[in-house]
Design a protein around this motif. Structure first.
Motif, PDB file in Angstrom:
ATOM      1  N   THR A   1       0.815  -1.224   0.000  1.00 31.02           N
ATOM      2  CA  THR A   1       0.000   0.000   0.000  1.00 31.02           C
ATOM      3  C   THR A   1       0.846   1.271   0.000  1.00 31.02           C
ATOM      4  OG1 THR A   1      -0.145  -0.045   2.427  1.00 31.02           O
ATOM      5  CG2 THR A   1      -1.890  -1.162   1.192  1.00 31.02           C
ATOM      6  N   ASN A   2       2.163   1.090   0.092  1.00 36.41           N
ATOM      7  CA  ASN A   2       3.097   2.228   0.148  1.00 36.41           C
ATOM      8  C   ASN A   2       2.778   3.163   1.306  1.00 36.41           C
ATOM      9  OD1 ASN A   2       5.399   3.562  -0.807  1.00 36.41           O
ATOM     10  ND2 ASN A   2       4.180   4.990  -2.039  1.00 36.41           N
ATOM     11  N   LYS A   3       2.384   2.567   2.430  1.00 36.89           N
ATOM     12  CA  LYS A   3       2.081   3.341   3.640  1.00 36.89           C
ATOM     13  C   LYS A   3       2.969   2.845   4.772  1.00 36.89           C
ATOM     14  CE  LYS A   3      -2.748   4.160   2.349  1.00 36.89           C
ATOM     15  NZ  LYS A   3      -4.175   3.952   2.721  1.00 36.89           N
ATOM     16  N   TYR A   4       4.235   3.197   4.686  1.00 36.62           N
ATOM     17  CA  TYR A   4       5.206   2.723   5.650  1.00 36.62           C
ATOM     18  C   TYR A   4       5.125   3.483   6.968  1.00 36.62           C
ATOM     19  CZ  TYR A   4       7.550   0.242   1.814  1.00 36.62           C
ATOM     20  OH  TYR A   4       7.842  -0.598   0.784  1.00 36.62           O
ATOM     21  N   HIS A   5       5.625   2.818   8.023  1.00 31.74           N
ATOM     22  CA  HIS A   5       5.812   3.507   9.288  1.00 31.74           C
ATOM     23  C   HIS A   5       6.888   4.577   9.112  1.00 31.74           C
ATOM     24  CE1 HIS A   5       3.195   1.390  11.858  1.00 31.74           C
ATOM     25  NE2 HIS A   5       3.909   0.286  12.038  1.00 31.74           N
ATOM     26  N   THR A   6       6.714   5.689   9.805  1.00 33.91           N
ATOM     27  CA  THR A   6       7.790   6.685   9.858  1.00 33.91           C
ATOM     28  C   THR A   6       8.320   6.711  11.282  1.00 33.91           C
ATOM     29  OG1 THR A   6       6.184   8.441  10.310  1.00 33.91           O
ATOM     30  CG2 THR A   6       6.819   8.088   8.011  1.00 33.91           C
ATOM     31  N   MET A   7       9.600   7.016  11.410  1.00 36.00           N
ATOM     32  CA  MET A   7      10.247   7.035  12.712  1.00 36.00           C
ATOM     33  C   MET A   7      11.092   8.295  12.834  1.00 36.00           C
ATOM     34  SD  MET A   7      12.800   4.161  14.395  1.00 36.00           S
ATOM     35  CE  MET A   7      11.494   2.962  14.636  1.00 36.00           C
ATOM     36  N   ASP A   8      11.036   8.913  13.998  1.00 40.74           N
ATOM     37  CA  ASP A   8      11.887  10.066  14.265  1.00 40.74           C
ATOM     38  C   ASP A   8      13.343   9.676  13.986  1.00 40.74           C
ATOM     39  OD1 ASP A   8      12.015  12.860  15.902  1.00 40.74           O
ATOM     40  OD2 ASP A   8      13.723  11.571  16.400  1.00 40.74           O
ATOM     41  N   GLN A   9      14.035  10.494  13.239  1.00 40.17           N
ATOM     42  CA  GLN A   9      15.385  10.135  12.801  1.00 40.17           C
ATOM     43  C   GLN A   9      16.373  10.051  13.964  1.00 40.17           C
ATOM     44  OE1 GLN A   9      16.125   9.099   9.500  1.00 40.17           O
ATOM     45  NE2 GLN A   9      13.895   9.036   9.791  1.00 40.17           N
ATOM     46  N   GLN A  10      16.166  10.830  15.002  1.00 36.98           N
ATOM     47  CA  GLN A  10      17.044  10.742  16.171  1.00 36.98           C
ATOM     48  C   GLN A  10      16.820   9.411  16.890  1.00 36.98           C
ATOM     49  OE1 GLN A  10      16.106  14.376  18.372  1.00 36.98           O
ATOM     50  NE2 GLN A  10      18.068  15.263  17.737  1.00 36.98           N
ATOM     51  N   VAL A  11      15.554   8.996  16.956  1.00 37.20           N
ATOM     52  CA  VAL A  11      15.233   7.706  17.563  1.00 37.20           C
ATOM     53  C   VAL A  11      15.830   6.582  16.737  1.00 37.20           C
ATOM     54  CG1 VAL A  11      13.376   6.115  18.168  1.00 37.20           C
ATOM     55  CG2 VAL A  11      13.125   8.572  18.638  1.00 37.20           C
ATOM     56  N   LEU A  12      15.729   6.697  15.423  1.00 36.50           N
ATOM     57  CA  LEU A  12      16.287   5.677  14.540  1.00 36.50           C
ATOM     58  C   LEU A  12      17.792   5.553  14.730  1.00 36.50           C
ATOM     59  CD1 LEU A  12      15.930   3.634  12.270  1.00 36.50           C
ATOM     60  CD2 LEU A  12      16.107   5.526  10.625  1.00 36.50           C
ATOM     61  N   ALA A  13      18.463   6.702  14.877  1.00 42.00           N
ATOM     62  CA  ALA A  13      19.916   6.692  15.085  1.00 42.00           C
ATOM     63  C   ALA A  13      20.278   5.990  16.395  1.00 42.00           C
ATOM     64  CB  ALA A  13      20.454   8.124  15.080  1.00 42.00           C
ATOM     65  N   ILE A  14      19.464   6.217  17.431  1.00 39.69           N
ATOM     66  CA  ILE A  14      19.709   5.561  18.727  1.00 39.69           C
ATOM     67  C   ILE A  14      19.521   4.049  18.599  1.00 39.69           C
ATOM     68  CG2 ILE A  14      18.824   5.318  21.077  1.00 39.69           C
ATOM     69  CD1 ILE A  14      18.130   8.328  20.967  1.00 39.69           C
ATOM     70  N   ILE A  15      18.475   3.651  17.887  1.00 41.54           N
ATOM     71  CA  ILE A  15      18.203   2.219  17.694  1.00 41.54           C
ATOM     72  C   ILE A  15      19.362   1.548  16.970  1.00 41.54           C
ATOM     73  CG2 ILE A  15      16.753   0.583  16.396  1.00 41.54           C
ATOM     74  CD1 ILE A  15      14.377   2.410  17.075  1.00 41.54           C
ATOM     75  N   LYS A  16      19.846   2.200  15.916  1.00 35.81           N
ATOM     76  CA  LYS A  16      20.945   1.624  15.146  1.00 35.81           C
ATOM     77  C   LYS A  16      22.193   1.440  16.016  1.00 35.81           C
ATOM     78  CE  LYS A  16      19.762   3.516  10.587  1.00 35.81           C
ATOM     79  NZ  LYS A  16      20.211   4.414   9.493  1.00 35.81           N
ATOM     80  N   LYS A  17      22.446   2.422  16.883  1.00 33.69           N
ATOM     81  CA  LYS A  17      23.649   2.374  17.720  1.00 33.69           C
ATOM     82  C   LYS A  17      23.476   1.400  18.889  1.00 33.69           C
ATOM     83  CE  LYS A  17      26.802   5.309  20.365  1.00 33.69           C
ATOM     84  NZ  LYS A  17      27.121   6.699  20.793  1.00 33.69           N
ATOM     85  N   GLN A  18      22.347   1.505  19.579  1.00 35.67           N
ATOM     86  CA  GLN A  18      22.133   0.700  20.782  1.00 35.67           C
ATOM     87  C   GLN A  18      21.871  -0.775  20.465  1.00 35.67           C
ATOM     88  OE1 GLN A  18      19.539   2.606  23.558  1.00 35.67           O
ATOM     89  NE2 GLN A  18      19.312   0.802  24.873  1.00 35.67           N
ATOM     90  N   TYR A  19      21.186  -0.994  19.354  1.00 38.94           N
ATOM     91  CA  TYR A  19      20.850  -2.365  18.966  1.00 38.94           C
ATOM     92  C   TYR A  19      21.566  -2.740  17.673  1.00 38.94           C
ATOM     93  CZ  TYR A  19      16.932  -1.405  22.171  1.00 38.94           C
ATOM     94  OH  TYR A  19      16.150  -1.055  23.241  1.00 38.94           O
ATOM     95  N   ASP A  20      22.833  -2.476  17.619  1.00 45.84           N
ATOM     96  CA  ASP A  20      23.590  -2.655  16.369  1.00 45.84           C
ATOM     97  C   ASP A  20      23.494  -4.080  15.818  1.00 45.84           C
ATOM     98  OD1 ASP A  20      25.592  -1.816  14.316  1.00 45.84           O
ATOM     99  OD2 ASP A  20      26.775  -3.367  15.329  1.00 45.84           O
ATOM    100  N   SER A  21      23.634  -5.090  16.688  1.00 41.11           N
ATOM    101  CA  SER A  21      23.596  -6.482  16.219  1.00 41.11           C
ATOM    102  C   SER A  21      22.240  -6.803  15.580  1.00 41.11           C
ATOM    103  CB  SER A  21      23.862  -7.450  17.373  1.00 41.11           C
ATOM    104  OG  SER A  21      25.173  -7.286  17.861  1.00 41.11           O
ATOM    105  N   SER A  22      21.181  -6.355  16.212  1.00 41.26           N
ATOM    106  CA  SER A  22      19.835  -6.595  15.669  1.00 41.26           C
ATOM    107  C   SER A  22      19.619  -5.808  14.381  1.00 41.26           C
ATOM    108  CB  SER A  22      18.775  -6.214  16.703  1.00 41.26           C
ATOM    109  OG  SER A  22      18.854  -7.058  17.837  1.00 41.26           O
TER     110      SER A  22
END
Length: 278
Positions: A217-238
Motif C-alpha cells: 500500500t506504500n504506507k510505511y511507518h515513519t520514525m523520528d530520525q534521532q530515535v532511529l539513530a539511537i536504535i541503530k547504535k544501541q541495537y547494532d547487532s539486531s
C-alpha cells in the motif's frame, strides 16, 4: 427459471431474471434439456459464474461428483463463517484440489506444506475453516486429511475472498514472510519449531506480514530520525540482522524496505534476541 445449459445430472445453468446462475441439486439435470423449467425446491445451491463456466463443465466431466459436492459444502461453511461471498473461481479450484488430494492420499502420497506454520498464523480465520474442512473430508471419504492439506485449503479460501489477493499472491506473501523469519531465526540461532517458541514466532511473522502490507500500500511507518539513530547504535547487532533481511528481500523478491521500517524490524529482532540465553 429455465435451463440454458445442462452440465450434468446434478448441475445446470439457468436464467434467473437478468442473471445466468449455476444451480446445484441432486438429479436437477436428469433427463432435462434447454428451456426446461427448474423449481426452487430442487435447488440445493445456486451461484453466479461469469468467467468459469467452461472450466466448470470440464471439471465436472473429469472428477467424481462427490468431490464437487464436498467442495460446495466447504464453500458454504466458509461463506457462512466469514460472512462474505467468495470469488467464483473457488468452485472450480477447490473441487479440483480435493479431487487431486484424494488421488494422492489414496496412494499413500502425503505432501508436506513447508509454509504451514506461517499460513496458520497469517490466515488464522481461513485455517480454522480449513481444519473443519479436513475433518469433514476425512469423515466423508474415510481418508485422513492432514493439517498440511488444511494449509492448502486455507490458501484457496484466502485467495477467493473478495478483498484479498489471489492464490499466487497469497503464496508469494507467505513465502516472503517465511524467508524473512528464516533469516532472523538463523542469525539469532533460534529454533522456531520448538513448542516454547510458538508465541514468539507468531508475533514475528505477524509483524513481518504487516511490513509487507505496508509495502503493497506504500504506507510505511515513519520514525523520528534521532530515535532511529539511537536504535541503530544501541541495537547494532539486531540492526545488522534487519539489514540482512532487507538485502535478501531486495535480491530475491525485488522488495525494497525503507530505513524507517528497518528500525521497527530491529526492535522486534532485539526483543527476540533475549530468548537466546533462556
Amino acid at each position: 427459471m429455465r435451463i440454458k445449459k445442462v452440465f450434468n445430472q446434478n448441475a445446470v445453468l439457468i436464467v434467473d431474471g437478468p442473471l445466468e446462475k449455476v444451480a446445484i441439486g441432486k438429479g436437477i439435470g436428469f433427463n432435462k434439456k434447454k428451456n426446461d423449467l427448474v423449481f426452487e425446491r430442487d435447488i440445493e445451491q445456486m451461484f453466479v459464474m461469469e468467467n468459469e463456466q467452461e472450466n466448470f463443465q470440464q471439471l465436472l466431466a473429469q472428477i467424481d461428483e462427490a468431490y464437487f459436492f464436498a467442495s460446495e459444502r466447504i464453500i458454504e461453511y466458509a461463506e457462512h463463517g466469514l460472512k462474505e461471498k467468495l470469488n467464483e473461481h473457488i468452485h472450480v479450484a477447490l473441487a479440483d484440489h480435493i479431487a487431486f488430494a484424494m488421488d494422492r492420499l489414496k496412494n499413500g502420497i502425503i505432501v508436506q506444506n513447508k509454509l504451514r506454520k506461517e499460513i496458520e498464523v497469517l490466515y488464522s480465520e481461513e485455517f480454522l475453516i480449513a481444519e473443519w474442512a479436513i475433518e469433514y473430508l476425512s469423515s466423508q471419504f474415510s481418508v485422513t486429511f492432514t493439517l498440511d492439506e488444511a494449509a492448502y485449503i486455507s490458501i484457496h479460501i484466502h485467495g477467493a475472498r473478495t478483498n484479498k489477493h489471489g492464490n499466487s499472491n497469497s503464496i508469494r506473501e507467505i513465502t516472503m514472510v517465511s524467508e524473512m523469519a528464516r533469516v532472523v531465526g538463523e542469525e539469532l540461532d533460534l529454533d522456531f519449531n520448538k513448542a516454547d517458541m510458538s508465541l514468539s514466532y507468531s508475533r514475528l511473522v505477524t509483524h513481518l506480514r504487516f511490513v509487507l502490507e505496508r509495502f503493497y500500500t506504500n504506507k510505511y511507518h515513519t520514525m523520528d530520525q534521532q530515535v532511529l539513530a539511537i536504535i541503530k547504535k544501541q541495537y547494532d547487532s539486531s540492526y545488522q540482522i534487519a539489514l540482512k533481511v532487507a538485502t535478501m528481500m531486495k535480491q530475491d523478491f525485488s522488495v525494497i524496505l525503507p530505513d524507517d521500517e528497518l528500525g521497527y524490524i530491529t526492535i522486534h529482532i532485539e526483543r527476540l534476541s533475549g530468548l537466546r540465553n533462556q
